[in-house]
Design a protein around this motif. Structure first.
Motif, PDB file in Angstrom:
ATOM      1  N   MET A 697       0.450  -0.814  -0.159  1.00 13.49           N
ATOM      2  CA  MET A 697       0.182   0.085  -0.006  1.00 13.49           C
ATOM      3  C   MET A 697       0.844   0.958   0.153  1.00 13.49           C
ATOM      4  SD  MET A 697      -3.805   0.833   0.159  1.00 13.49           S
ATOM      5  CE  MET A 697      -4.022  -0.522   0.419  1.00 13.49           C
ATOM      6  N   ARG A 698       0.583   2.534  -1.131  1.00 12.53           N
ATOM      7  CA  ARG A 698       1.472   3.458  -1.701  1.00 12.53           C
ATOM      8  C   ARG A 698       0.872   5.155  -1.029  1.00 12.53           C
ATOM      9  NH1 ARG A 698       6.542   1.987  -3.079  1.00 12.53           N
ATOM     10  NH2 ARG A 698       6.476   0.864  -4.091  1.00 12.53           N
ATOM     11  N   LEU A 699       0.825   4.316   0.868  1.00 12.05           N
ATOM     12  CA  LEU A 699       1.061   5.711   1.278  1.00 12.05           C
ATOM     13  C   LEU A 699       1.102   6.674   1.387  1.00 12.05           C
ATOM     14  CD1 LEU A 699       0.941   4.685   5.384  1.00 12.05           C
ATOM     15  CD2 LEU A 699      -1.467   4.738   3.818  1.00 12.05           C
ATOM     16  N   ASP A 700       2.225   7.215   0.221  1.00  8.70           N
ATOM     17  CA  ASP A 700       2.531   8.977   0.664  1.00  8.70           C
ATOM     18  C   ASP A 700       1.439   9.260  -0.967  1.00  8.70           C
ATOM     19  OD1 ASP A 700       4.753   8.510   2.226  1.00  8.70           O
ATOM     20  OD2 ASP A 700       6.168   8.499   0.834  1.00  8.70           O
ATOM     21  N   ASP A 701       1.368   8.519  -1.972  1.00 10.41           N
ATOM     22  CA  ASP A 701       0.149   8.921  -2.770  1.00 10.41           C
ATOM     23  C   ASP A 701      -0.716   9.124  -2.522  1.00 10.41           C
ATOM     24  OD1 ASP A 701       2.261   7.825  -4.973  1.00 10.41           O
ATOM     25  OD2 ASP A 701       1.541   5.776  -5.323  1.00 10.41           O
ATOM     26  N   LEU A 702      -1.757   8.027  -1.438  1.00  8.54           N
ATOM     27  CA  LEU A 702      -3.088   7.987  -0.793  1.00  8.54           C
ATOM     28  C   LEU A 702      -2.732   9.727   0.029  1.00  8.54           C
ATOM     29  CD1 LEU A 702      -5.393   7.828   0.362  1.00  8.54           C
ATOM     30  CD2 LEU A 702      -4.511   5.976   2.041  1.00  8.54           C
ATOM     31  N   GLU A 703      -2.047   9.657   0.368  1.00  7.35           N
ATOM     32  CA  GLU A 703      -1.643  11.360   1.711  1.00  7.35           C
ATOM     33  C   GLU A 703      -1.154  12.560   0.858  1.00  7.35           C
ATOM     34  OE1 GLU A 703       0.238  12.278   6.012  1.00  7.35           O
ATOM     35  OE2 GLU A 703       1.788  11.239   4.437  1.00  7.35           O
ATOM     36  N   TYR A 704      -1.287  12.086  -0.893  1.00  7.44           N
ATOM     37  CA  TYR A 704      -1.144  13.305  -1.607  1.00  7.44           C
ATOM     38  C   TYR A 704      -2.877  14.155  -1.181  1.00  7.44           C
ATOM     39  CZ  TYR A 704      -0.576  16.017  -5.610  1.00  7.44           C
ATOM     40  OH  TYR A 704      -0.540  16.958  -6.183  1.00  7.44           O
ATOM     41  N   PHE A 705      -3.333  12.581  -1.077  1.00  9.16           N
ATOM     42  CA  PHE A 705      -4.881  13.316  -1.774  1.00  9.16           C
ATOM     43  C   PHE A 705      -5.462  12.930  -0.334  1.00  9.16           C
ATOM     44  CE2 PHE A 705      -3.618  11.210  -5.514  1.00  9.16           C
ATOM     45  CZ  PHE A 705      -3.960  12.302  -6.684  1.00  9.16           C
ATOM     46  N   LEU A 706      -5.910  12.220   0.684  1.00  8.07           N
ATOM     47  CA  LEU A 706      -6.363  12.152   1.299  1.00  8.07           C
ATOM     48  C   LEU A 706      -4.964  12.951   2.566  1.00  8.07           C
ATOM     49  CD1 LEU A 706      -9.156   9.879   0.327  1.00  8.07           C
ATOM     50  CD2 LEU A 706      -9.583  12.458   0.369  1.00  8.07           C
ATOM     51  N   SER A 707      -6.203  12.974   3.795  1.00 10.98           N
ATOM     52  CA  SER A 707      -5.445  13.019   5.330  1.00 10.98           C
ATOM     53  C   SER A 707      -5.666  11.900   5.842  1.00 10.98           C
ATOM     54  CB  SER A 707      -5.986  14.263   6.081  1.00 10.98           C
ATOM     55  OG  SER A 707      -6.072  13.593   7.657  1.00 10.98           O
ATOM     56  N   ILE A 708      -4.133  10.720   5.939  1.00  7.07           N
ATOM     57  CA  ILE A 708      -4.265   9.288   6.103  1.00  7.07           C
ATOM     58  C   ILE A 708      -5.113   9.013   8.054  1.00  7.07           C
ATOM     59  CG2 ILE A 708      -3.107   7.605   8.031  1.00  7.07           C
ATOM     60  CD1 ILE A 708      -2.501   8.182   4.694  1.00  7.07           C
ATOM     61  N   GLU A 709      -5.200  10.300   8.591  1.00 12.64           N
ATOM     62  CA  GLU A 709      -6.010  10.584   9.803  1.00 12.64           C
ATOM     63  C   GLU A 709      -7.442  10.151   9.711  1.00 12.64           C
ATOM     64  OE1 GLU A 709      -3.444  12.751   9.219  1.00 12.64           O
ATOM     65  OE2 GLU A 709      -1.485  12.198  10.756  1.00 12.64           O
ATOM     66  N   TRP A 710      -7.675  11.147   8.643  1.00 11.98           N
ATOM     67  CA  TRP A 710      -9.317  11.305   8.501  1.00 11.98           C
ATOM     68  C   TRP A 710      -9.780   9.263   7.648  1.00 11.98           C
ATOM     69  CZ3 TRP A 710     -11.764  10.817   3.595  1.00 11.98           C
ATOM     70  CH2 TRP A 710     -12.747  11.479   3.319  1.00 11.98           C
ATOM     71  N   VAL A 711      -8.736   9.154   6.936  1.00  9.16           N
ATOM     72  CA  VAL A 711      -8.422   7.461   6.574  1.00  9.16           C
ATOM     73  C   VAL A 711      -9.864   6.638   7.175  1.00  9.16           C
ATOM     74  CG1 VAL A 711      -8.113   5.397   4.797  1.00  9.16           C
ATOM     75  CG2 VAL A 711      -7.742   8.410   4.376  1.00  9.16           C
ATOM     76  N   SER A 712      -7.855   6.981   8.706  1.00  6.78           N
ATOM     77  CA  SER A 712      -7.876   6.034   9.170  1.00  6.78           C
ATOM     78  C   SER A 712      -8.862   5.836  10.351  1.00  6.78           C
ATOM     79  CB  SER A 712      -6.991   5.905  10.095  1.00  6.78           C
ATOM     80  OG  SER A 712      -5.057   5.350   9.427  1.00  6.78           O
TER      81      SER A 712
END
Length: 747
Positions: A697-712
């Motif tokens: 899972m590419r967290l850096d790519d995900l984080e470019y668009f969405l907040s990781i805390e919000w997704v979690s």
């Protein structure tokens, strides 16, 4: 019950059974044979080694000849079947007569059939007399030897010796004839009687009649002789003399099939080489076309895929990276022709089924595949392996010189030319052997070998040696046809889609790269449009051992085609118009990114694919199409290119727009959003020959668009009880990625 892919190792009989692209060669050979109309016979030889497919090509050639609307007469004559009966010559013409008479009872054909029978009877007499004479020689020699013995021992007077010699010689001949037997004399008598019934025609008259009848035929008479290399030296000479003696008959084609070196060796004498002998008789020699190793391996992989896919327990244990190492190191060198592959697959299927337990496999499938190769092709090596458990299946301890001697002795059991392949086998399947050969210590990973049911584990070694547990390329003609189809959008695109569904698109694209210059520039609007459409359909991930994925190959093909247009404005016009008429995105996106990379490297304007205005136009239209596509979210979320599209939506369009769109999708179905950020990562170990593939899972790519805390937070609120396994796997990858980040580990 498991179905086993046993093979009887018989040649194929129909063109539709061909898996190795030999149909065109067979068809061309059939056309060449059927077009002969010379005043003399044509003698054609088809050479090939054992297992090269001579009989298969023969069968496909005959199928083509017999399906001809002109009704070509084809006679198959296998001299080996008649050799033991000393009837090669007579049976030859009798078979031709019978075959022709059975097929067609018209006047001319009937006359030819009867004349061939008469000719056969004349030749039969000669064959009977000759073979009978050869059989009688020992008897005559024995009788004459007796005469010589008697005269030398008992007759001392010269006049009496002369008289006695004549009398005794005569008696000796009579005794010899009696011993020779009335059977052979009766054979000669019957043969002579048959000739007397042939309307007093002589051999010369019959040959002339036969020549006239053959000359009047519209189509040639084709005589096929197979298995010639099985004959003895005398039988071989008889066959070639038979062909040579009848080489002046018009409209006759002889097709002789044999392994060249065997026949040449048998025909070689002190005064003449076998090659010179053959050159005096054979006018047109052909060699079986070499089968591309990639075709054979493609067939092998298809068979193996089907076999493993049918056994879920074996599939769970199958390690692609480990298989790639053993195949590249050893197996590929033994599995180079279809006969070898069939031998291998036949028994492997059986042994895999034996080793499949009720709830789990008992052995590692890759180890079994590797050992099966040794069992089939290196039986002496296999036998020594089975009795060397204490050396090969090592626990955690130091290796010693005794181990080294045992291992080298096993390797030496293979033919010298194969020892490097066998050595590679040991170093991959039995890792301890590498260190033993190099006189170094070795500490095995006992838990891993036990868990993975490896043969190098002392707990599993014995299972592998018991009977129970204690599976193209396009032809040049087809590729040419594909290029010709670039003038018709619907047909060309449909052909590409078909090739993709058959799993052939990557190979076809690599072939097309070699002939990209042959694609007419006038077909550009159709060709480029179809390729843009295919770009979003084909796989964009690297597969197997190839260098490029299919999407990259399509991008290269489109780029090369456009660069063939010297005027940059015209090439831009072609690309823009093709893009507007297509539905694809990824190919144009990559072309634009590639031009951006050229600019970053400060390359000259001449090296750019597109002028600046065209680049702006395409980027705008790219965003417009992507926005329209976003109205149906699954069209983006189900694409392998989703992340890339979103990045360039943000870069070339309104920066916030794709983030808001993705946030909306995450609220509806966060797993479908997380899924697009899963990618495959390839890594190589020091001992690996192929890459190890794993999902991350590419967290850096995900984080470019969405907040990781919000997704979690959204993920934590999910009810996982009713989720499918694939959804749970995505959540697991997300959790692993978070854990790795917290530990400071980058993917």
């Amino acid at each position: 019950m498991t179905e086993h892919t046993f093979s009887a190792d018989r040649p194929i009989t129909k063109a539709e059974e061909d898996l190795l692209g030999r149909v065109n060669f067979s068809n061309n050979l059939a056309n060449a044979l059927s077009s002969w109309s010379g005043k003399d016979s044509l003698v054609v030889a088809l050479h090939g080694r054992w297992g090269s497919g001579k009989s298969s090509i023969k069968n496909m050639t005959l199928e083509k000849l017999r399906s001809s609307p002109s009704a070509i007469d084809v006679v198959e004559f296998n001299p080996w079947e008649w050799a033991a009966q000393d009837k090669i010559t007579s049976s030859f013409f009798t078979e031709i007569s019978t075959t022709i008479g059975r097929k067609d009872r018209s006047g001319k054909t009937k006359a030819l059939s009867l004349t061939l029978l008469k000719y056969s009877q004349y030749l039969t007499t000669g064959e009977v007399v000759f073979s009978s004479f050869l059989t009688g020689i020992p008897v005559f020699l024995a009788a004459l030897a007796s005469v010589g013995f008697l005269t030398s021992q008992w007759l001392s007077s010269l006049w009496l010796e002369d008289l006695s010699a004549w009398v005794l010689a005569t008696l000796g001949v009579l005794v010899g004839l009696a011993k020779w037997g009335g059977v052979r004399l009766k054979k000669i008598g019957r043969s002579l009687l048959e000739i007397s019934k042939l309307d007093q025609q002589g051999l010369k008259d019959i040959r002339k009649e036969l020549a006239n009848l053959l000359k009047s035929r519209k189509e040639p008479l084709i005589v096929v002789m197979d298995d010639i290399d099985r004959l003895t030296v005398s039988q071989l000479r008889m066959i070639f003399q038979l062909v040579k003696a009848n080489a002046d008959f018009p409209n006759v084609v002889f097709l002789l099939i044999f392994q060249r070196d065997i026949v040449e060796d048998k025909l070689t004498t002190k005064s003449q080489t076998g090659r010179d002998f053959l050159e005096k008789i054979i006018q047109v020699p052909f060699d079986i076309p070499v089968i591309e190793e990639s075709r054979v391996h493609s067939f092998l992989f298809n068979q193996l895929d089907s076999m493993i896919a049918a056994d879920k327990k074996a599939l769970e244990l199958f390690d692609n990276q480990y298989w790639g190492n053993i195949f590249q190191t050893t197996l590929r060198y033994y599995l180079r022709d279809l006969r070898s592959v069939n031998r291998y697959i036949s028994t492997l299927s059986f042994h895999l089924s034996l080793m499949s337990g009720e709830r789990a496999n008992e052995v590692n499938p890759v180890d079994l595949m590797a050992l099966e190769c040794m069992r089939v092709f290196e039986p002496d090596v296999y036998k020594k392996i089975s009795s060397s458990k204490s050396t090969l299946a090592k626990s955690s301890h130091q290796t010693n010189s005794d181990d080294r001697e045992v291992i080298l002795a096993i390797i030496d059991a293979a033919p010298e030319m194969n020892r490097e392949y066998v050595k590679g086998f040991f170093q991959v399947v039995f890792p301890a052997t590498k260190y033993a050969i190099e006189n170094r210590g070795f500490k095995s990973s006992g838990s891993d070998s036990f868990k993975n049911l490896r043969v190098c584990s002392p707990h599993h070694f014995d299972k592998y040696f018991l009977l129970n547990t204690p599976d193209g390329r396009l032809s040049n003609s087809e590729l040419t046809e594909l290029i010709e189809l670039t003038c018709n959008y619907d047909v060309f695109l449909e052909r590409l889609r078909t090739l993709n569904s058959l799993g052939l698109i990557q190979q076809v694209l690599s072939q097309l790269e070699l002939r990209s210059e042959d694609i007419p520039l006038d077909n550009g609007p159709i060709y480029v449009r179809a390729m843009i459409d295919m770009g979003d359909v084909v796989d964009s991930r690297r597969i197997g051992f190839t260098d490029f994925d299919s999407n990259t190959r399509i991008m290269r093909l489109v780029s090369w085609f456009l660069f063939r247009i010297p005027n940059k404005d015209k090439r831009a016009e072609l690309l823009i118009e093709s893009f507007r008429r297509s539905d694809g995105l990824s190919i144009v996106e990559t072309l634009l990114v590639t031009d951006e990379q050229r600019l970053e490297k400060e390359e000259s304007q001449e090296e750019l694919l597109l002028p600046e205005e065209a680049t702006k136009t395409l980027k705008t239209e790219f965003i417009d199409r992507l926005v329209a596509k976003s109205e149906e979210p699954e069209k983006i979320l189900n694409s392998e290119h989703a992340v890339s599209w979103l990045y360039h939506w943000s870069e070339w369009g309104e920066h916030i727009q794709p983030k808001k769109w993705l946030e909306t999708q995450a609220k509806c179905n966060v797993i479908s959003v997380l899924k697009i950020f899963v990618s495959q990562s390839a890594s190589y170990g020091m001992e690996d020959r192929v890459s190890r593939i794993r999902n991350v899972m590419r967290l850096d790519d995900l984080e470019y668009f969405l907040s990781i805390e919000w997704v979690s937070e959204i993920v934590d609120d999910l009810n996982q009880h009713n989720m499918e396994e694939s959804e749970l796997q995505i959540l697991k990858l997300y959790s692993q990625a978070l854990d790795a980040r917290n530990r400071g580990v980058r993917p």
